[in-house]
Design an enzyme around this catalytic site. Structure first.
Site, mmCIF file in Angstrom:
data_model
loop_
_atom_site.group_PDB
_atom_site.id
_atom_site.type_symbol
_atom_site.label_atom_id
_atom_site.label_comp_id
_atom_site.label_asym_id
_atom_site.label_seq_id
_atom_site.Cartn_x
_atom_site.Cartn_y
_atom_site.Cartn_z
ATOM 1 N N GLY A 63 -14.653 7.758 -7.071
ATOM 2 C CA GLY A 63 -13.453 8.380 -7.349
ATOM 3 C C GLY A 63 -12.129 7.870 -6.596
ATOM 4 N N HIS A 90 -9.324 14.465 1.915
ATOM 5 C CA HIS A 90 -8.627 15.469 1.014
ATOM 6 C C HIS A 90 -8.816 16.837 1.850
ATOM 7 C CE1 HIS A 90 -7.710 13.393 -2.869
ATOM 8 N NE2 HIS A 90 -8.736 12.425 -2.446
ATOM 9 N N CYS A 123 0.992 -1.184 -0.093
ATOM 10 C CA CYS A 123 -0.037 -0.100 -0.038
ATOM 11 C C CYS A 123 0.834 1.136 -0.119
ATOM 12 C CB CYS A 123 -0.975 0.041 1.311
ATOM 13 S SG CYS A 123 -1.868 1.512 1.495
ATOM 14 N N HIS A 149 -8.619 7.839 3.176
ATOM 15 C CA HIS A 149 -7.930 9.444 3.234
ATOM 16 C C HIS A 149 -9.057 10.667 2.799
ATOM 17 C CE1 HIS A 149 -7.606 7.853 -1.004
ATOM 18 N NE2 HIS A 149 -7.978 8.937 -1.327
ATOM 19 N N HIS A 205 -4.383 0.670 8.479
ATOM 20 C CA HIS A 205 -4.793 0.540 7.245
ATOM 21 C C HIS A 205 -6.154 0.202 7.093
ATOM 22 C CE1 HIS A 205 -4.225 -0.427 2.925
ATOM 23 N NE2 HIS A 205 -5.191 -1.510 3.123
#
Ligand code: 5GP
Ligand code: ZN
Length: 114
Positions: A93, A102, A4, A100, A46
């Site tokens: 997307g 953004h 990863c 995560h 993870h």
């Protein structure tokens, strides 16, 4: 997860510009920024996707928001405004399969999301 990209960034095996780190999350600059400020906030653990989040990780998601707010202040975009986005799954997307958030700002972002 050994294959990863984001786990490798956490481990320092792939270089990145880390702007914040604590026991739960790491934040670093996106390699292909879509705005003057584009930071990714990721859990140290993870977790593949937002889809996997249950009540147990609600505190982690809250913490990611608190860190995003703190970084927005530090980056000088808190006043004018910013956007936080989770992309989940293919249609959402999501390209990198490690959860995560953004953090985007530093210019007026489009009012439309897709
Ligand atoms: P997604 O489309 O999965 O929501 O976003 C993944 C983000 O990770 C993209 O904005 C992409 O530019 C960023 N990214 C992918 N690989 C790397 C990398 O190796 N380093 C950094 N800093 N960002 C990356
Ligand atoms: Zn990972």
């Amino acid at each position: 997860m050994t294959d990863c990209i984001f786990c490798k960034i956490i481990a320092g095996q792939i270089p990145s510009t880390i702007v914040y780190r604590d026991t739960q999350v790491v934040a670093f600059k996106d390699i292909q920024p879509l705005a003057p400020v584009h930071i990714l906030i990721i859990p140290v653990e993870h977790i593949v996707s937002l889809t996997d989040i249950t009540e147990k990780q609600a505190g982690l998601i809250g913490h990611m928001v608190v860190v995003a707010n703190r970084l927005a202040k530090e980056q000088g975009i808190a006043q004018k405004g910013y956007r936080v986005v989770f992309n989940a799954g293919k249609d959402g997307g999501q390209v990198v399969q490690h959860l995560h958030m953004h953090l985007l700002g530093g210019r007026e972002l489009s009012g439309r999301l897709g």
